[in-house]
Structure formats: structure tokens, C-alpha cells
Scaffold this active site. Structure first.
Site, PDB file in Angstrom:
ATOM      1  CB  THR A 115     -31.433 -18.967   7.978  1.00  0.00           C
ATOM      2  OG1 THR A 115     -30.930 -18.708   6.656  1.00  0.00           O
ATOM      3  CG2 THR A 115     -32.942 -19.153   7.903  1.00  0.00           C
ATOM      4  N   GLY A 116     -30.592 -15.846   7.538  1.00  0.00           N
ATOM      5  CA  GLY A 116     -30.948 -14.571   6.927  1.00  0.00           C
ATOM      6  C   GLY A 116     -29.761 -13.634   6.942  1.00  0.00           C
ATOM      7  CB  THR A 125     -27.870 -20.609   7.459  1.00  0.00           C
ATOM      8  OG1 THR A 125     -26.912 -19.542   7.332  1.00  0.00           O
ATOM      9  CG2 THR A 125     -27.696 -21.192   8.846  1.00  0.00           C
TER      10      THR A 125
HETATM   11  N1  ASP Z   1     -27.133 -15.893   8.444  1.00  0.00           N
HETATM   12  C1  ASP Z   1     -26.096 -16.281   7.508  1.00  0.00           C
HETATM   13  C2  ASP Z   1     -24.985 -15.287   7.595  1.00  0.00           C
HETATM   14  O1  ASP Z   1     -25.247 -14.104   7.720  1.00  0.00           O
HETATM   15  C3  ASP Z   1     -26.575 -16.361   6.109  1.00  0.00           C
HETATM   16  C4  ASP Z   1     -27.921 -16.998   5.926  1.00  0.00           C
HETATM   17  O2  ASP Z   1     -28.464 -17.574   6.826  1.00  0.00           O
HETATM   18  O3  ASP Z   1     -28.469 -16.942   4.819  1.00  0.00           O
HETATM   19  O4  ASP Z   1     -23.862 -15.677   7.510  1.00  0.00           O
END
Ligand code: ASP
Length: 311
Positions: A225-226, A174
Site C-alpha cells: 500500500t502506498g 488500500t
Molecule cells: N497503492 C494504491 C495505489 O497506488 C494506493 C494506496 O495503497 O494507498 O493505487
């Protein structure tokens, strides 16, 4: 008030061993470009809202990051992009969910923020963008060979019911920015393609206000993010804002606590946070997070791995 901008380009099991020196240089350069784009706005006395917009546009345009050009694929081999932006001064907010077409999803979210709506989805969001002169790109604009190959590998892994040993960085990612401007206002922006091989229609935390994106001058601005499902279920960003308002915790303490807690229940990830006095926190509970800050001195500081000091 000293202005400051922080950005991230995703968090996860980002391993030195699987990173080539060339890729590392390119990631730092991409982060620096985004920091400079946002800093130009802040240095000219511009708003935090404009600064986070410009920083995220730069990250969306960089194929290395999972947003805009370079976004990951759904299990159907399509792109469904999410983006959100929020202004701390008045809590104006705009998000787009599951869109394809606008060149920069964050500019689509910004157009929603300027309207009577807060969140628009799919075809309706795309029509709204056309009506509001948001620039479009060809449907293949998000494509990169790297993300397509990551999808093929993921679909093969699922067919074989094999264990998931991929770098998180290949699975998801993200981009995001938070800023505090010279007027003491804060803002947050987040944009993503989501998770590689996500189910069509799946919505992550990025466009959910209070989960992956939040801004309120009275507490903090946050871009996360995550593993999005965890950030939604635990209202991660809003929880940090509540701890600051009701418990009087600092942005550093509140955000560290929430990110650590998410890690303990399996919610890998991190976030960037700023308060209206320009204090910044960049906590994450995994091996790395592409991240950077830039303050009044105009020097872009970037880092990737856990063992590096925060920029
Ligand atoms: N948070 C984002 C999602 O779940 C993915 C990410 O940030 O890696 O879509």
C-alpha cells in the site's frame, strides 16, 4: 505448520491529532473483523488463498477503508477499482483493473484466477464477472460522503494550485491480506480504489503482479500500500522475493530494506509479507499503517501508528 494471517488497511500520514477516539475504535474493530474472517478459514484447515479472500472481502465491505464500499473517486467523479490475488503454491494469479459493478472486486479477481486469464480490464472484466456469476451491487455501492468530500476538496486544491497538506489517509489507501496455511502454502490479496482524484484510466500497483501483489511459496506473499507508481517502477514485491531467493535474506530483512529504499526516493507506503514458514513482516516508511495479525491462538492483534509495536 502454524497458520498465520496479516492484513493492512492502507498506510500514510495517519496522525493521532486528526483521528477521533471513535474513529480509532472503528478502525481497530474493522481490522479485527477482517482478521477473524480470515482466521476462521485457516483454523478450519482451509487454504491461505481462501483466508486472504475472506479477509479482503471483510475489508472491502467496511466503508472506512479505500476498497469496495468506501473506495475513493477519480477526478471525473467516478469509481475505478483494482484488485488482485495470487496463490503461492502454483503462482495462479488473477487481477481486475478499473472495474465498477462487482460488489467485491477481490471476488472478481478470484474468478479471473480460476480462469485462463491473469488480468482483465474495464468493460471486458465486468462482462467476464457477469458470465462467471460474480455478485454485482448498484453502481453507487462504493459511495461514501467522506470520499466524495475528499474529492471535492482535492479538486478545489488543484484549482487553487495550493500545497497538498492532506493526510495521506484521505488521499489514498488500500486493503490487503497475506497468509500462510497449515499446509505451508502462502497467498496474497490486495484491493483498492486507488488515489483520490486519480486520472481516469490510471492503474496503481495493486493489480500489477510483482509490484503491489505477489505470492510464491519459494519466497514470500506480499500485499503493498502506498504511492503505487513507485511500487510499480521498483517492482517492489518481486524485488523482495528476489532478495530472499538469490541473497538468502529473511522476509523481514528483505522487505524492510525495500520499503526503506522506497521512502528515500519519495515512495511513501508500506506492505505486509509472509513466508512459507509463517514469518511475518509489516514494514512501512510513513507515520502509520492500519495493520493486524492473527496466529494460532486466534487473538486478533491490531495497530495503527508507527510508535506502536507491531502486532
Ligand atoms: N497503492 C494504491 C495505489 O497506488 C494506493 C494506496 O495503497 O494507498 O493505487
Amino acid at each position: 505448520m502454524p497458520a498465520i494471517l496479516a492484513i493492512h488497511g492502507g498506510a500514510g500520514t495517519i496522525r493521532r491529532e486528526t483521528m477521533t477516539p471513535e474513529a480509532e475504535v472503528a478502525f481497530h474493530a474493522g481490522l479485527r473483523r477482517a482478521l477473524m474472517a480470515g482466521h476462521a478459514v485457516l483454523a478450519a484447515g482451509g487454504s491461505a488463498l481462501d483466508a486472504v479472500t475472506q479477509a479482503v472481502v471483510a475489508l472491502e465491505d467496511d466503508p472506512l477503508f479505500n476498497a469496495g464500499h468506501g473506495a475513493v473517486y477519480t477526478s471525473a467523479g467516478t469509481h475505478e477499482l483494482d484488485a488482485a490475488i495470487m496463490n503461492g503454491a502454483d503462482r495462479a494469479a488473477g487481477a481486475v483493473v478499473g472495474i465498477l459493478g462487482p460488489r467485491n472486486p477481490i471476488l472478481a479477481a478470484r474468478a479471473v484466477l480460476a480462469s485462463d486469464h491473469v488480468m482483465l480490464h474495464g468493460r471486458g472484466a465486468e462482462d467476464f464477472c457477469r458470465d462467471n456469476a460474480v455478485a454485482f451491487a448498484p453502481a453507487a455501492h462504493p459511495h461514501t460522503n467522506r470520499r466524495w468530500e475528499a474529492l471535492l476538496a482535492e479538486m478545489e486544491r488543484r484549482r487553487q494550485s495550493a500545497e497538498d497538506t492532506r493526510d495521506d489517509a484521505a488521499r489514498h489507501g488500500t486493503v490487503g491480506a497475506v497468509a500462510c496455511d497449515i499446509h505451508g502454502h502462502i497467498a496474497a490479496a490486495t484491493s483498492t480504489g486507488g488515489m483520490t482524484g486519480k486520472a481516469p484510466g490510471r492503474i496503481g500497483d495493486c493489480p500489477v503482479f510483482g509490484a503491489g501483489t505477489w505470492a510464491d511459496d519459494a519466497s514470500c506473499a506480499i500485499s503493498a500500500t502506498g504511492h503505487g507508481e513507485y511500487f510499480i517502477r521498483y517492482a517492489a514485491a518481486h524485488e523482495i522475493a528476489c532478495r530472499m531467493r538469490y541473497l538468502g535474506e529473511s522476509v523481514e530483512v528483505a522487505s524492510e530494506l525495500i520499503v526503506e529504499g522506497l521512502g528515500q526516493i519519495g515512495g511513501s507506503g508500506g506492505l505486509i509479507a509472509v513466508d512459507a514458514e509463517g514469518n511475518v513482516a509489516l514494514p512501512f516508511n510513513c507515520a502509520g499503517m492500519y495493520r493486524g495479525t492473527i496466529g494460532e491462538d486466534g487473538v486478533a492483534r491490531t495497530a495503527i501508528y508507527k510508535e506502536e509495536p507491531h502486532p
